[in-house]
Design a protein around this motif. Structure first.
Motif, PDB file in Angstrom:
ATOM      1  N   VAL A  23       0.842  -1.212   0.000  1.00 19.02           N
ATOM      2  CA  VAL A  23       0.000   0.000   0.000  1.00 19.02           C
ATOM      3  C   VAL A  23       0.870   1.252   0.000  1.00 19.02           C
ATOM      4  N   LEU A  24       1.914   1.273   0.824  1.00 18.61           N
ATOM      5  CA  LEU A  24       2.760   2.468   0.965  1.00 18.61           C
ATOM      6  C   LEU A  24       3.719   2.657  -0.203  1.00 18.61           C
ATOM      7  N   SER A  25       4.186   1.605  -0.780  1.00 23.49           N
ATOM      8  CA  SER A  25       5.154   1.700  -1.867  1.00 23.49           C
ATOM      9  C   SER A  25       4.626   2.528  -3.043  1.00 23.49           C
ATOM     10  N   PRO A  26       3.432   2.279  -3.564  1.00 22.25           N
ATOM     11  CA  PRO A  26       2.932   3.124  -4.662  1.00 22.25           C
ATOM     12  C   PRO A  26       2.756   4.588  -4.247  1.00 22.25           C
ATOM     13  N   ALA A  30       4.584   7.560  -5.985  1.00 24.06           N
ATOM     14  CA  ALA A  30       3.804   8.671  -6.545  1.00 24.06           C
ATOM     15  C   ALA A  30       4.322  10.009  -6.022  1.00 24.06           C
ATOM     16  N   ARG A  31       4.632  10.086  -4.741  1.00 24.56           N
ATOM     17  CA  ARG A  31       5.153  11.325  -4.150  1.00 24.56           C
ATOM     18  C   ARG A  31       6.502  11.690  -4.780  1.00 24.56           C
ATOM     19  N   ILE A  32       7.358  10.704  -4.934  1.00 24.99           N
ATOM     20  CA  ILE A  32       8.680  10.938  -5.539  1.00 24.99           C
ATOM     21  C   ILE A  32       8.522  11.406  -6.982  1.00 24.99           C
ATOM     22  N   GLN A  33       7.631  10.759  -7.712  1.00 29.47           N
ATOM     23  CA  GLN A  33       7.405  11.159  -9.105  1.00 29.47           C
ATOM     24  C   GLN A  33       6.806  12.555  -9.185  1.00 29.47           C
ATOM     25  N   GLN A  36       9.565  14.999  -8.537  1.00 28.70           N
ATOM     26  CA  GLN A  36      10.438  15.038  -9.703  1.00 28.70           C
ATOM     27  C   GLN A  36       9.780  15.834 -10.834  1.00 28.70           C
ATOM     28  N   PHE A  37       8.491  15.636 -11.031  1.00 35.18           N
ATOM     29  CA  PHE A  37       7.757  16.380 -12.057  1.00 35.18           C
ATOM     30  C   PHE A  37       7.771  17.876 -11.754  1.00 35.18           C
ATOM     31  N   GLU A  38       7.569  18.233 -10.476  1.00 33.77           N
ATOM     32  CA  GLU A  38       7.593  19.653 -10.085  1.00 33.77           C
ATOM     33  C   GLU A  38       8.965  20.261 -10.344  1.00 33.77           C
ATOM     34  N   ARG A  39      10.032  19.530 -10.028  1.00 35.70           N
ATOM     35  CA  ARG A  39      11.388  20.031 -10.300  1.00 35.70           C
ATOM     36  C   ARG A  39      11.596  20.238 -11.792  1.00 35.70           C
ATOM     37  N   GLN A  40      11.151  19.270 -12.581  1.00 33.36           N
ATOM     38  CA  GLN A  40      11.289  19.406 -14.036  1.00 33.36           C
ATOM     39  C   GLN A  40      10.463  20.587 -14.553  1.00 33.36           C
TER      40      GLN A  40
END
Length: 186
Positions: A23-26, A30-33, A36-40
């Protein structure tokens, strides 16, 4: 029974860990992605802003080159025409050349009004007023109806003084572009 309870507790923790991890892994992924999207996105926005600034400076530079060239060309043509008036050798071709450079200057000024900084516009406005005054006085002199106090020599002196003013205008344009103003007497 103690070992059984420990084994059961370990099994429960292991199963619970496995279930919670699925449950926590996705969510973590998602948070990491998302981060990363916000940084990009921030990097892309910053790049776009830099490109817009470069394009704006390039547009102003091209405008300043056109304005500087148009104003100088009109001043030179006006000085040539004034000399022809003084020698009484005015031709229709000389008048047409003068008008063509005057219209080119006005076109350059119109473009500058859209992109130039306030400091540059003040200089161009002052230069335009001075050139327009010299133009009208030269035409009156050519028609044999000079304004009092505006002889050939006085108009010529005014046009020659514009050369010094050009240095100031050039320095303001260069400073607006972020370029070293260069030597004052260059």
């Amino acid at each position: 029974m103690g070992n059984t309870l420990i084994a059961l507790a370990v099994a429960v923790v292991g199963v619970a860990g496995t279930l919670i991890a699925s449950v926590l892994s996705p969510r973590m992924l998602a948070r990491i992605q998302a981060e990363q999207f916000e940084r990009q996105q921030r990097a892309a926005d910053a790049q776009w802003i830099r490109e817009q600034r470069v394009a704006e400076v390039e547009k102003r530079r091209a405008c300043y080159v056109t304005a500087n060239s148009g104003y100088r060309r009109h001043r030179i043509e006006l000085m040539k025409y004034l000399w022809l008036v003084h020698k009484a050798e005015v031709t229709a071709s000389a008048r047409a050349d003068l008008e063509e450079t005057r219209h080119s200057m006005h076109t350059a000024f119109a473009e500058a009004q859209m992109v130039a900084s306030d400091a540059v516009l003040r200089e161009l406005d002052a230069m335009t007023v001075t050139l327009a005054g010299a133009y009208s006085r030269t035409l009156l002199l050519a028609d044999g109806d000079p304004q009092p106090g505006w002889s050939f020599e006085e108009i010529q002196t005014e046009l020659l003084r514009l050369g010094d003013r050009w240095k100031d205008m050039r320095g303001i344009m260069r400073a607006d572009l972020g370029v070293d103003p260069g030597p004052a007497d260059a």
